[in-house]
Design a protein around this motif. Structure first.
Motif, PDB file in Angstrom:
ATOM      1  N   GLY A  13      55.619  24.540  42.566  1.00 25.95           N
ATOM      2  CA  GLY A  13      54.353  24.381  43.264  1.00 25.95           C
ATOM      3  C   GLY A  13      54.439  24.389  44.778  1.00 25.95           C
ATOM      4  N   SER A  14      55.618  24.529  45.335  1.00 24.51           N
ATOM      5  CA  SER A  14      55.758  24.557  46.797  1.00 24.51           C
ATOM      6  C   SER A  14      54.942  25.681  47.419  1.00 24.51           C
ATOM      7  CB  SER A  14      57.227  24.713  47.194  1.00 24.51           C
ATOM      8  OG  SER A  14      57.963  23.584  46.831  1.00 24.51           O
ATOM      9  N   CYS A  15      54.928  26.812  46.784  1.00 24.30           N
ATOM     10  CA  CYS A  15      54.185  27.959  47.320  1.00 24.30           C
ATOM     11  C   CYS A  15      52.681  27.724  47.265  1.00 24.30           C
ATOM     12  CB  CYS A  15      54.557  29.232  46.576  1.00 24.30           C
ATOM     13  SG  CYS A  15      54.231  29.197  44.806  1.00 24.30           S
ATOM     14  N   LEU A  16      52.213  27.032  46.239  1.00 21.02           N
ATOM     15  CA  LEU A  16      50.783  26.740  46.123  1.00 21.02           C
ATOM     16  C   LEU A  16      50.299  25.940  47.324  1.00 21.02           C
ATOM     17  CD1 LEU A  16      50.430  25.658  42.383  1.00 21.02           C
ATOM     18  CD2 LEU A  16      49.596  27.758  43.404  1.00 21.02           C
ATOM     19  N   ASP A  17      51.073  24.942  47.693  1.00 18.38           N
ATOM     20  CA  ASP A  17      50.709  24.090  48.820  1.00 18.38           C
ATOM     21  C   ASP A  17      50.815  24.829  50.148  1.00 18.38           C
ATOM     22  OD1 ASP A  17      50.313  21.978  47.053  1.00 18.38           O
ATOM     23  OD2 ASP A  17      52.365  21.251  47.273  1.00 18.38           O
ATOM     24  N   ALA A  18      51.705  25.793  50.234  1.00 15.51           N
ATOM     25  CA  ALA A  18      51.939  26.514  51.487  1.00 15.51           C
ATOM     26  C   ALA A  18      50.924  27.619  51.750  1.00 15.51           C
ATOM     27  CB  ALA A  18      53.343  27.110  51.477  1.00 15.51           C
ATOM     28  N   CYS A  19      50.303  28.146  50.721  1.00 16.79           N
ATOM     29  CA  CYS A  19      49.414  29.300  50.882  1.00 16.79           C
ATOM     30  C   CYS A  19      48.074  28.894  51.507  1.00 16.79           C
ATOM     31  CB  CYS A  19      49.165  29.973  49.539  1.00 16.79           C
ATOM     32  SG  CYS A  19      48.146  31.456  49.690  1.00 16.79           S
ATOM     33  N   ASP A  22      44.954  30.354  49.241  1.00 11.35           N
ATOM     34  CA  ASP A  22      44.955  30.117  47.790  1.00 11.35           C
ATOM     35  C   ASP A  22      45.141  31.402  46.986  1.00 11.35           C
ATOM     36  OD1 ASP A  22      44.584  27.340  48.120  1.00 11.35           O
ATOM     37  OD2 ASP A  22      42.412  27.618  48.291  1.00 11.35           O
ATOM     38  N   SER A  42      54.078  32.401  54.392  1.00 15.70           N
ATOM     39  CA  SER A  42      54.223  30.941  54.265  1.00 15.70           C
ATOM     40  C   SER A  42      54.878  30.552  52.944  1.00 15.70           C
ATOM     41  CB  SER A  42      52.866  30.253  54.384  1.00 15.70           C
ATOM     42  OG  SER A  42      52.340  30.419  55.668  1.00 15.70           O
ATOM     43  N   CYS A  43      54.511  31.225  51.889  1.00 12.15           N
ATOM     44  CA  CYS A  43      55.077  30.913  50.580  1.00 12.15           C
ATOM     45  C   CYS A  43      56.572  31.225  50.527  1.00 12.15           C
ATOM     46  CB  CYS A  43      54.343  31.668  49.487  1.00 12.15           C
ATOM     47  SG  CYS A  43      54.365  33.470  49.674  1.00 12.15           S
ATOM     48  N   GLU A  46      58.648  28.470  52.027  1.00 10.84           N
ATOM     49  CA  GLU A  46      58.663  27.212  51.284  1.00 10.84           C
ATOM     50  C   GLU A  46      59.394  27.275  49.949  1.00 10.84           C
ATOM     51  OE1 GLU A  46      57.610  24.145  52.246  1.00 10.84           O
ATOM     52  OE2 GLU A  46      57.320  25.110  54.184  1.00 10.84           O
TER      53      GLU A  46
END
Length: 55
Positions: A13-19, A22, A42-43, A46
């Motif tokens: 889930g690191s990429c989800l938070d970084a995008c 969305d 960004s993803c 991360e």
């Protein structure tokens, strides 16, 4: 340049938070990047397993 998430993805889930737009969606076994992606990277920065690569 476009990004894709490879099978090295551990679905942390690191990429989800970084995008910021969305553009990453949760699938059953792997995340995917949809057409909303602005290719900001960004993803990539991360991801702990380097599972996000340029297509």
């Amino acid at each position: 340049m476009a990004f894709k998430i490879t099978e090295e993805c551990i679905a942390c889930g690191s990429c989800l938070d970084a995008c910021p737009v969305d553009a990453i969606e949760e699938g059953e076994d792997i995340f995917t990047i949809n057409n909303d992606c602005t290719e900001c990277g960004s993803c990539v920065d991360e991801c702990p397993t380097d599972a996000i690569v340029e297509e």
